[in-house]
Scaffold this motif. Sequence first.
Motif, short mmCIF file in Angstrom:
data_model
loop_
_atom_site.label_atom_id
_atom_site.label_comp_id
_atom_site.label_asym_id
_atom_site.label_seq_id
_atom_site.Cartn_x
_atom_site.Cartn_y
_atom_site.Cartn_z
N ALA A 48 -26.04 -18.83 -23.48
CA ALA A 48 -26.61 -17.58 -22.63
C ALA A 48 -25.91 -16.46 -21.98
O ALA A 48 -26.01 -15.60 -21.07
N SER A 49 -25.46 -18.03 -20.81
CA SER A 49 -24.02 -16.85 -19.93
C SER A 49 -22.79 -16.27 -20.14
O SER A 49 -22.29 -16.29 -19.37
N ALA A 50 -22.22 -16.72 -21.67
CA ALA A 50 -21.13 -16.51 -21.77
C ALA A 50 -20.76 -15.69 -21.90
O ALA A 50 -20.25 -14.87 -20.84
N ALA A 51 -21.17 -14.02 -22.28
CA ALA A 51 -21.27 -13.19 -22.48
C ALA A 51 -21.64 -12.28 -20.98
O ALA A 51 -20.75 -11.62 -21.01
N GLY A 52 -22.33 -12.79 -19.97
CA GLY A 52 -22.63 -12.04 -18.83
C GLY A 52 -21.27 -12.98 -17.97
O GLY A 52 -20.38 -12.00 -17.22
N ALA A 53 -20.92 -13.85 -17.93
CA ALA A 53 -19.86 -14.38 -17.60
C ALA A 53 -18.40 -13.79 -18.26
O ALA A 53 -18.15 -13.59 -17.25
N VAL A 54 -18.36 -13.82 -19.10
CA VAL A 54 -17.06 -12.44 -19.91
C VAL A 54 -16.69 -11.06 -19.24
O VAL A 54 -15.71 -11.51 -18.70
N ALA A 55 -18.38 -10.86 -19.23
CA ALA A 55 -17.77 -9.58 -18.75
C ALA A 55 -17.79 -9.57 -16.89
O ALA A 55 -17.33 -8.50 -16.74
N THR A 56 -18.50 -10.84 -16.58
CA THR A 56 -17.76 -10.03 -15.23
C THR A 56 -16.31 -10.20 -15.15
O THR A 56 -16.23 -9.94 -13.57
N VAL A 69 -18.47 -15.96 -33.02
CA VAL A 69 -18.38 -15.95 -31.51
C VAL A 69 -18.47 -14.52 -30.23
O VAL A 69 -19.36 -14.22 -29.22
N CYS A 70 -16.97 -15.03 -30.73
CA CYS A 70 -16.23 -13.92 -29.54
C CYS A 70 -17.34 -12.82 -29.87
O CYS A 70 -17.36 -11.91 -28.92
N GLU A 71 -17.23 -12.20 -31.08
CA GLU A 71 -18.12 -10.70 -31.11
C GLU A 71 -19.20 -10.89 -31.12
O GLU A 71 -19.64 -10.16 -29.96
N GLN A 72 -20.33 -11.88 -30.55
CA GLN A 72 -21.22 -11.93 -29.86
C GLN A 72 -21.48 -12.21 -28.36
O GLN A 72 -22.49 -11.92 -27.89
#
Length: 922
Positions: A554-562, A584-587
């Motif tokens: 759940a935290s992956a997208a936010g962490a990548v963006a940060t 997975v990467c696209e998600q």
Amino acid sequence: MLMLKTATVLEAISKRRRAERPAAHTGLSKNTIFATTHSADDALVLLGATANGLTAEQAAERLDASGPNTIEATTKTLARRVADAFIDPFAGILAALALVSLYIDVLAVPEPQRDPSTVIVIGIMLLVSGGMKFIQEARSGNAAEALKDLVSNTCTALRDGERLEIPFDELVPGDVIRLSAGDMVPADARIVTARDLFVIESALTGESEAVEKTAATTVVDGAGGSALPLSACKNIVFTGTSVQNGTAMALVVATGSDTYLGSIAKMLNGRGEKSAFDRGVSSVSMLLVRLMLVMAPAVFAINAATKGNVIDALLFATSVAVGITPQMLPVIVTTSLSQGAKDLARRQVIVKELPAIQNLGAMDVLCCDKTGTLTEDRIVLERYLNTDGNEDARVLRHAFLNSFFQTGLKNLIDLAVIDRADVTPSAVVPDSMLGQSLRDRYTKVDEVPFDFSRRRLSVVVADAQGKTQMVTKGAAEEMLEICSFVEIDGIAQPLTDEKLAQIRKQIAGLNAEGLRVIAVAQKTNPRCVGEFGIADECDMVLMGFLAFLDPPKASAAGAVATLEAKGVAVKVLTGDNDRVAATVCEQIGIDASNVLLGSEIDALDDAELAERAEKTHLFAKLSPLQKARLVRVMREMLGHTVGFMGDGINDAAAMRASDCGISVDSAVDIAKESADIILLQKDLGVLERGIIEGRRTYGNLLKYLKTTVSSNFGNVLSVTVASLFLPFLPMSALQLVLLSLVYEIVCIALPWDTVDDAWTARPRAWDAASIKGFMLELGPVSSLFDIVTFAALFFVVCPAAVDASWSELAAAGDVAGMATFAALFQSGWFVESMWSQTLVVHMLRSPHLPSPRDHAAPALCALTVLGLALVTWLPASPIADALGLMPLPTSFFGLLIGIVTAYIALTQLAKRRYIARHGELL
């Protein structure tokens, strides 16, 4: 623990092993030589052990006798640590100054005129600088060891006939240990039984290919074991090596310093190559030394010519040399890094090597695996399908037999299969779950362990009637290569091209849904028991597929963006299927439109790979060596500072090749050994906090360097100008040294300062050139106000205090008046210099003006107030005479306020101009 403590030994061995082989002594203990050249049973007898291991009582007695299984490799003696703390170029300058002062002020003058105060002050500076460096390094070393203790390294040993997980350092000769893929070898051990055991010995031999180990006895020609080469020890596994694949039971024959690694450690001398951080500090030190070698002789020549006193000129020039160099640089570096390590620990980031903090902050490319890092650290078996795409319990049954009975490192896929079978009702045994019924009905016969080239694993099992089956599961494409038949409606039929196309379409459809696909195949009665191997993986019957869901965190997208916002590009390097990885990467927001496969990488040279790698964020179906090559190319050819985050055996090579290897406490031993940074949570959010802390640590170090160097450079320019026109020294050597001491003590609080969010928003690599530019542009600002101070003191303040100008005193031959005039002048500049030099730290620590919302850390503010109060008080203190100071008139303080206010205003303007030209201040 043991592996963490021997990291430097491993690195040194890998570099020097080929060039420095002992001529006769091989470093093997007597027990190791005996075990190599005799049977495993003979080795057990020699060590008073059995195949079932030792009893707990025997182990305790042997631990008392042999000591812990640790290698005392490169621990510094107390004398060496003291020498390292006190012996450096800056301390040499201080010591030289002390010797000159000792001769001039003490030894070469009559007893009534002797004045040891300068020597005492310089001695205090040496003690403070060296003592604090010694204390901080000791603390950082203790902190690092304490943090390393949070990272556990254990092995499986037989005690009282039972398998127990025990720490490496509790192993003793005679223990029987179990090894499997991913394990670090904790001690030198003789193989008792092995199955397809391959060990990586590159740390000892420099050879990258894995070496097969067996239980066979080594036959030695000629003189026996006295010159037994390492390559001949095919039945010995050595401390510090790692198991690539296979399993074994092994008898520990040597521990601690008696191991091969321990014997080499005793012979190793010298230090390893400097890190990029060390080279950066050294480059700044050399810049300062070169500046000192230019300015100090110039000051000496000017003062010797204008004042006529060569000894005083020499003493003053040496003091100037001290003043231009930041004496506390080693202390500030150590303090900054150790404080950063403590702050990171509170953020669940463990630092194994302090210089890695700067590399973490400088990182602009993060390479990571997909599973567990971007996805949940769990995998769920969603479907078990036959080759027609229908759910089939027989596929689950055979997958369970493979996963449960294999003895290697059970991964998340194996655990997911076992968990699903344990909650699925058995169709054969009423009121029983499938998993339990299979445990009761089957026994293991043999196995062909997993490795990264085959990407599959085979287990041979037998039922109660003695019927044997080889069950293989693995990556779909690799499995299709070994299947000649396909099971349709329970009947094996030839695998036709038409059926193969249908199967590949089925796999592609599952992958497009984000499911990871593993194929399952079997072969009945493959061959005689005990003769199975990789060659048997052929002409198999494809049964179906397992489809696993590995959901993104759940935290992956936010962490990548940060991370992307902080200037760190996230690139995924995975051995998994490209379509699954792309989903997975696209998600989570990683660009997967351009994918580079391992098979394509091998066809590219380094230049072509660099061009492709710069534009690509997803690399799939990679081998461990391909991961390492990608990291090397991005570092060497693209100039990136690359971090690699991994936790598996296949990540170790890439972690070693990176600027900053990052692992987690739950990783396999070899991954933790290869890492510079260890996360206590496998989460990119934790890493992002670590990156920011690394940048903050470097930012505070840079504050000290830039402000101190520019301020010191300005002071030297001021001294040079003053020496041309003043008839006396603008400040005595003692006063100059004391001023530098107080200022440096104030700066000790800088590691605790805050750093602007804007500065930590992007990667920060070491840049010594920026320090030089900062010095040349902002340093002369302080010189301008020093010259104004000189003029005001010489023409206004001092004449008013003594009721005569210098020329009038000189004409009248008033020696006492001239001494008072000079002392007043020196006292005034002493105080003004401290105010300007200290306050400029607060001006230059941030692009903004100091304010209630943007101020220095409380510790820095407190030390600033104390330092200013002390220096302002000294001219009126009881020790003023000893320091050559005297009370200043009230009129001086009005002048001081005006000069300091104007200095702050001009510094702010100069700061804005510098930011406009360079884009930032630090």
